[in-house]
Design an enzyme around this catalytic site. Sequence first.
Site, PDB file in Angstrom:
ATOM      1  N   HIS A 283       0.849  -1.191   0.000  1.00 17.88           N
ATOM      2  CA  HIS A 283       0.000   0.000   0.000  1.00 17.88           C
ATOM      3  C   HIS A 283       0.885   1.241   0.000  1.00 17.88           C
ATOM      4  O   HIS A 283       0.683   2.163  -0.792  1.00 17.88           O
ATOM      5  CB  HIS A 283      -0.894  -0.050   1.236  1.00 17.88           C
ATOM      6  CG  HIS A 283      -1.800   1.127   1.406  1.00 17.88           C
ATOM      7  ND1 HIS A 283      -2.825   1.423   0.533  1.00 17.88           N
ATOM      8  CD2 HIS A 283      -1.845   2.081   2.377  1.00 17.88           C
ATOM      9  CE1 HIS A 283      -3.454   2.509   0.952  1.00 17.88           C
ATOM     10  NE2 HIS A 283      -2.876   2.936   2.059  1.00 17.88           N
TER      11      HIS A 283
ATOM     12  N   HIS B 289      -9.897   0.504   8.158  1.00 18.60           N
ATOM     13  CA  HIS B 289     -11.058   1.149   7.531  1.00 18.60           C
ATOM     14  C   HIS B 289     -12.285   0.254   7.557  1.00 18.60           C
ATOM     15  O   HIS B 289     -12.180  -0.971   7.588  1.00 18.60           O
ATOM     16  CB  HIS B 289     -10.753   1.490   6.067  1.00 18.60           C
ATOM     17  CG  HIS B 289      -9.786   2.610   5.896  1.00 18.60           C
ATOM     18  ND1 HIS B 289     -10.165   3.926   5.890  1.00 18.60           N
ATOM     19  CD2 HIS B 289      -8.443   2.604   5.708  1.00 18.60           C
ATOM     20  CE1 HIS B 289      -9.094   4.696   5.711  1.00 18.60           C
ATOM     21  NE2 HIS B 289      -8.041   3.909   5.600  1.00 18.60           N
TER      22      HIS B 289
END
Length: 253
Positions: A114, A169
């Site tokens: 990421h 998230h």
Amino acid sequence: MPLELVTIPCLKDNYAFLARDPQTGAIACVDVPEAGPILSALADRGWRLTDILLTHHHPDHIDGVADLVAATGARVVGAAADSHRLPPLDVAATPGDEIRIGAQTGRVIDVSGHTVGHVAYAFADHAFTGDSLMALGCGRLFEGSPAMMWASLQRLAALDPGTIICSGHEYTESNARFALTIEPGNPRLVERAAAVGAARSAGRPTVPSTLAEELATNPFLRASQPEIKAVLGLSGASDADVFAEIRARKDRF
């Protein structure tokens, strides 16, 4: 005794986590999207923050650090490789280092993909994975390559299946819809997707999850499975190449 965990919604769809060692009372916050909800959670419980653990440099994971440090004086831990774009660190950690929360010992794991320099913190019962391994998903590859992220996910997949995966998230409902396009015949996935939809309809979080759940239902961890390779028309491809195809499809989803 396992860590005591508090999941704190922040911003629009972020999570921060408080991890408390019941033996010593030491408390760490993992990622700080904003300080207010974290300070409220601490005050509600009468807890004093001792440590802040940062997974990566994105603003929605670090923007509240300065305010939280000012209010608590907590020690800040983050990746040495990412220190040039993190808030000031008291401990610059490298993969393989041990991090302590009171009597609890965790290990720093490189989970680049990421971002490059992204780390996870793996304790006996919990792994704080930020935007690397997520509930039914993984983070978009802003900096790393598919091969890099696949290798990172394999390091996390090697943890005990009972590990509680604390990711950054609330993306699970969308992730479930995508996962069903890859593996619609997976009964565990179908069941989990229904449970996720019910939880979100009731306003309940779907994070954290367990590694066992992710291994059984998360397509990004299942790129090595022959049935998935066959569905994608990639039966002869490497696991990393299959992962790359799944990630590319999610980016277009």
